[in-house]
Motif scaffolding. Structure first.
Motif, PDB file in Angstrom:
ATOM      1  N   SER A  90      16.594  53.579  91.569  1.00 45.74           N
ATOM      2  CA  SER A  90      17.245  54.732  91.064  1.00 45.74           C
ATOM      3  C   SER A  90      18.437  54.366  90.392  1.00 45.74           C
ATOM      4  O   SER A  90      19.297  55.283  89.960  1.00 45.74           O
ATOM      5  N   GLY A  91      18.797  52.982  90.501  1.00 52.60           N
ATOM      6  CA  GLY A  91      20.169  52.959  89.766  1.00 52.60           C
ATOM      7  C   GLY A  91      20.853  51.424  90.161  1.00 52.60           C
ATOM      8  O   GLY A  91      20.009  50.793  90.809  1.00 52.60           O
ATOM      9  N   ALA A  92      22.252  51.224  89.820  1.00 53.83           N
ATOM     10  CA  ALA A  92      22.815  49.654  90.187  1.00 53.83           C
ATOM     11  C   ALA A  92      24.200  50.278  90.564  1.00 53.83           C
ATOM     12  O   ALA A  92      24.785  50.996  89.794  1.00 53.83           O
ATOM     13  N   SER A  93      24.881  49.608  91.652  1.00 52.74           N
ATOM     14  CA  SER A  93      26.393  49.593  91.905  1.00 52.74           C
ATOM     15  C   SER A  93      26.753  48.501  91.996  1.00 52.74           C
ATOM     16  O   SER A  93      26.105  47.626  92.833  1.00 52.74           O
ATOM     17  N   TYR A  94      28.091  48.409  92.365  1.00 49.73           N
ATOM     18  CA  TYR A  94      28.710  47.010  92.911  1.00 49.73           C
ATOM     19  C   TYR A  94      29.960  47.241  93.716  1.00 49.73           C
ATOM     20  O   TYR A  94      30.568  48.612  93.298  1.00 49.73           O
ATOM     21  N   CYS A  95      30.288  46.600  94.453  1.00 53.50           N
ATOM     22  CA  CYS A  95      31.542  46.817  95.396  1.00 53.50           C
ATOM     23  C   CYS A  95      32.478  45.550  95.048  1.00 53.50           C
ATOM     24  O   CYS A  95      32.015  44.439  95.030  1.00 53.50           O
ATOM     25  N   GLN A  96      33.638  45.790  94.747  1.00 56.63           N
ATOM     26  CA  GLN A  96      34.774  44.711  94.795  1.00 56.63           C
ATOM     27  C   GLN A  96      36.293  45.259  95.214  1.00 56.63           C
ATOM     28  O   GLN A  96      36.396  46.303  94.925  1.00 56.63           O
ATOM     29  N   ALA A  97      36.789  44.509  96.224  1.00 55.58           N
ATOM     30  CA  ALA A  97      38.195  44.880  96.893  1.00 55.58           C
ATOM     31  C   ALA A  97      37.812  46.329  97.431  1.00 55.58           C
ATOM     32  O   ALA A  97      38.649  46.969  97.291  1.00 55.58           O
ATOM     33  N   LYS A 105      36.266  48.652  96.786  1.00 54.67           N
ATOM     34  CA  LYS A 105      35.952  49.687  95.784  1.00 54.67           C
ATOM     35  C   LYS A 105      34.378  49.885  95.105  1.00 54.67           C
ATOM     36  O   LYS A 105      34.138  48.797  94.606  1.00 54.67           O
ATOM     37  N   TRP A 106      33.581  50.837  95.310  1.00 55.71           N
ATOM     38  CA  TRP A 106      32.382  51.099  94.723  1.00 55.71           C
ATOM     39  C   TRP A 106      32.623  51.468  93.270  1.00 55.71           C
ATOM     40  O   TRP A 106      33.150  52.509  93.033  1.00 55.71           O
ATOM     41  N   THR A 107      31.564  50.770  92.431  1.00 55.19           N
ATOM     42  CA  THR A 107      31.666  51.213  90.926  1.00 55.19           C
ATOM     43  C   THR A 107      30.010  51.557  90.641  1.00 55.19           C
ATOM     44  O   THR A 107      29.347  50.706  91.022  1.00 55.19           O
ATOM     45  N   VAL A 108      29.662  52.833  90.183  1.00 56.65           N
ATOM     46  CA  VAL A 108      28.338  52.873  89.925  1.00 56.65           C
ATOM     47  C   VAL A 108      28.008  52.490  88.705  1.00 56.65           C
ATOM     48  O   VAL A 108      28.797  52.940  87.421  1.00 56.65           O
ATOM     49  N   ILE A 109      26.991  51.662  88.141  1.00 54.68           N
ATOM     50  CA  ILE A 109      26.760  51.216  86.842  1.00 54.68           C
ATOM     51  C   ILE A 109      25.973  52.365  86.153  1.00 54.68           C
ATOM     52  O   ILE A 109      26.120  52.677  84.997  1.00 54.68           O
ATOM     53  N   PHE A 110      25.000  52.686  86.799  1.00 54.66           N
ATOM     54  CA  PHE A 110      24.179  53.769  86.245  1.00 54.66           C
ATOM     55  C   PHE A 110      23.403  54.420  87.662  1.00 54.66           C
ATOM     56  O   PHE A 110      23.292  53.874  88.661  1.00 54.66           O
ATOM     57  N   THR A 112      25.004  49.205 107.637  1.00 50.98           N
ATOM     58  CA  THR A 112      25.714  47.997 108.068  1.00 50.98           C
ATOM     59  C   THR A 112      25.872  47.964 109.475  1.00 50.98           C
ATOM     60  O   THR A 112      25.064  48.625 110.157  1.00 50.98           O
ATOM     61  N   ILE A 113      25.778  46.595 109.838  1.00 52.43           N
ATOM     62  CA  ILE A 113      25.734  46.239 111.508  1.00 52.43           C
ATOM     63  C   ILE A 113      27.191  45.662 111.755  1.00 52.43           C
ATOM     64  O   ILE A 113      27.474  44.687 110.984  1.00 52.43           O
ATOM     65  N   GLU A 114      27.817  46.147 112.504  1.00 52.50           N
ATOM     66  CA  GLU A 114      29.121  45.777 113.002  1.00 52.50           C
ATOM     67  C   GLU A 114      29.112  46.206 114.599  1.00 52.50           C
ATOM     68  O   GLU A 114      28.830  47.169 114.871  1.00 52.50           O
ATOM     69  N   ASN A 115      29.451  44.963 115.466  1.00 59.84           N
ATOM     70  CA  ASN A 115      29.651  45.099 116.831  1.00 59.84           C
ATOM     71  C   ASN A 115      28.381  45.556 117.527  1.00 59.84           C
ATOM     72  O   ASN A 115      28.091  46.356 118.146  1.00 59.84           O
ATOM     73  N   ASP A 116      27.214  44.766 116.825  1.00 63.96           N
ATOM     74  CA  ASP A 116      25.737  45.030 117.254  1.00 63.96           C
ATOM     75  C   ASP A 116      25.236  46.350 117.054  1.00 63.96           C
ATOM     76  O   ASP A 116      24.037  46.691 117.658  1.00 63.96           O
ATOM     77  N   LYS A 117      25.841  47.165 116.416  1.00 66.42           N
ATOM     78  CA  LYS A 117      25.628  48.478 115.868  1.00 66.42           C
ATOM     79  C   LYS A 117      24.966  48.751 114.556  1.00 66.42           C
ATOM     80  O   LYS A 117      25.687  48.344 113.481  1.00 66.42           O
ATOM     81  N   LEU A 118      23.887  49.269 114.336  1.00 66.72           N
ATOM     82  CA  LEU A 118      23.452  49.456 112.988  1.00 66.72           C
ATOM     83  C   LEU A 118      23.716  50.923 112.516  1.00 66.72           C
ATOM     84  O   LEU A 118      23.421  51.876 113.335  1.00 66.72           O
ATOM     85  N   GLU A 119      24.406  51.167 111.323  1.00 69.28           N
ATOM     86  CA  GLU A 119      24.884  52.567 111.100  1.00 69.28           C
ATOM     87  C   GLU A 119      24.738  52.562 109.646  1.00 69.28           C
ATOM     88  O   GLU A 119      24.708  51.805 108.808  1.00 69.28           O
ATOM     89  N   VAL A 120      24.524  53.886 108.970  1.00 77.29           N
ATOM     90  CA  VAL A 120      24.284  54.245 107.782  1.00 77.29           C
ATOM     91  C   VAL A 120      25.716  53.819 106.966  1.00 77.29           C
ATOM     92  O   VAL A 120      26.743  54.311 107.442  1.00 77.29           O
ATOM     93  N   ALA A 121      25.468  53.130 105.829  1.00 78.29           N
ATOM     94  CA  ALA A 121      26.622  52.857 105.413  1.00 78.29           C
ATOM     95  C   ALA A 121      27.572  54.023 104.832  1.00 78.29           C
ATOM     96  O   ALA A 121      26.984  54.804 104.240  1.00 78.29           O
ATOM     97  N   ASP A 122      28.985  53.772 105.119  1.00 76.84           N
ATOM     98  CA  ASP A 122      29.810  54.680 104.615  1.00 76.84           C
ATOM     99  C   ASP A 122      30.208  54.550 103.063  1.00 76.84           C
ATOM    100  O   ASP A 122      31.030  54.189 102.566  1.00 76.84           O
ATOM    101  N   VAL A 123      29.253  55.134 102.294  1.00 80.48           N
ATOM    102  CA  VAL A 123      29.543  55.094 100.710  1.00 80.48           C
ATOM    103  C   VAL A 123      28.858  56.397 100.217  1.00 80.48           C
ATOM    104  O   VAL A 123      28.008  57.099 100.975  1.00 80.48           O
ATOM    105  N   SER A 124      28.952  56.747  98.778  1.00 81.15           N
ATOM    106  CA  SER A 124      28.830  58.012  98.424  1.00 81.15           C
ATOM    107  C   SER A 124      27.187  57.965  97.946  1.00 81.15           C
ATOM    108  O   SER A 124      26.447  57.014  98.120  1.00 81.15           O
ATOM    109  N   ASP A 125      26.529  59.302  97.788  1.00 82.03           N
ATOM    110  CA  ASP A 125      25.154  59.307  97.481  1.00 82.03           C
ATOM    111  C   ASP A 125      24.769  58.770  96.280  1.00 82.03           C
ATOM    112  O   ASP A 125      23.861  58.224  95.983  1.00 82.03           O
TER     113      ASP A 125
END
Length: 325
Positions: free
Chosen positions: A311-318, A320-325, A276-289
């Motif tokens: 290796s898979g598919a996921s989505y985020c809503q509100a 919350k991340w949900t792993v499809i596979f 993610t990029i926020e305040n001009d800084k690129l950082e590793v996204a704070d999500v699960s492996d």
């Protein structure tokens, strides 16, 4: 997991995701290509060309009856289909392969349309098609050779290449588009080649004075009013019009394939991860492996961010991340 073992085997087994797109918060599409490395007959080395492999468009209708949520269409003679969604003249999936072969699904349609006309025919496709993106409900298309245009309806693609100079002999190794995005129909950016950035004001194109000649791969017209452009090694620039600054150096193994705006941040992905990029800084996204392994391709619409990769598919809503596979 949001997919049963049987649905996974029927729709995804033996294939890899080569793009994905959100049509609505409960309707996703995945573009798949046959994965020859998983064939028992493959013994290493170079595989077949992509147009010799089978392709699939997989649809996930989350709110459908359990036995109707996952469906797919198999396509022959296509080559690496990029995925898009058109809102005009009606909402539906539209896919184009690199050669400009078009497949449309949804809204009562399930059709292979006429291929895109070439630049020699005053058409959109002056080169290989690399990206589809929806801007104010209109589906735009971009590609090499500084190809760019939009879809008006079935078999109706309007070329916007007029006013963009291009010489195959002179420009083919340094120019051409890999991505497109816009704040609206009157401010669209196309990027690619070696620092090749152009801006469209709804009537005319102008070459942007970009501060680097690195190879460019992705662009995002973000909700904070700035344009983010990224290239070789993840080098990323922020700006608008002809004012730009570098906010990240080319320190990464792979460039970003996709950049989107979601929940007040720019999200970036490659086969190697999610940032993610926020305040001009690129950082590793704070999500699960489990979410990170789905990195590769990305799409956003409404309240949904969809991620899909080798290796898979996921989505985020509100949030919350949900792993499809």
């Amino acid at each position: 997991m949001e997919i049963s073992e049987s649905d996974f085997e029927y729709n995804f087994a033996g294939y890899q995701i080569v793009d994905c797109v959100v049509r609505s918060d409960d309707l996703f599409y995945f573009s798949l290509m046959e994965d020859y490395t998983k064939s028992p007959d493959w013994k290493g080395g170079e595989g077949p060309s992509s147009d010799e492999l089978l392709h699939r468009i997989v649809c996930y209708a989350r709110n459908a009856a359990p036995d109707e949520r996952w469906t797919h269409t198999e396509l022959e003679g296509f080559s690496n289909i990029v995925a898009g969604v058109s809102e005009v003249p009606k909402q539906q999936f539209v896919g184009s392969d690199i050669q400009g072969n078009i497949y449309v699904l949804g809204g009562g349609d399930d059709d292979i349309e006429e291929p895109l006309k070439s630049g020699k025919e005053n058409g959109v496709a002056r080169g290989a098609i690399t990206r589809l993106r929806t801007i104010e409900g209109i589906l735009y298309i971009a590609g090499t050779g500084r190809s760019v245009g939009y879809r008006e309806g079935p078999d109706q693609w309007i070329s916007l290449t007029q006013g963009i100079s291009y010489s195959y002999d002179i420009d083919r190794s340094t120019s051409g588009f890999r991505d497109i995005d816009g704040f609206g129909r009157s401010e669209i950016y196309c990027v690619g080649g070696e620092g090749d950035v152009w801006k469209f004001d709804g009537k005319t194109w102008a070459r942007v004075h970009f501060p680097s000649n690195i190879r460019l791969y992705s662009v995002c017209c973000a909700g904070d009013g700035f344009v983010y452009i990224s290239g070789y090694g993840g080098a990323t620039f922020k700006g608008r019009d002809n004012k730009w600054k570098k906010i990240h150096d080319d320190t990464m193994t792979l460039p970003f394939k996709r950049m989107v705006w979601y929940q007040g941040k720019v999200w970036c992905t490659s086969d190697y991860g999610l940032w993610t990029i926020e305040n001009d800084k690129l950082e590793v996204a704070d999500v699960s492996d489990e979410v990170k392994v789905a990195s590769g391709y990305m799409s956003v619409k409404g309240g949904t961010l969809l991620l899909g990769g080798y290796s898979g598919a996921s989505y985020c809503q509100a949030g919350k991340w949900t792993v499809i596979f």
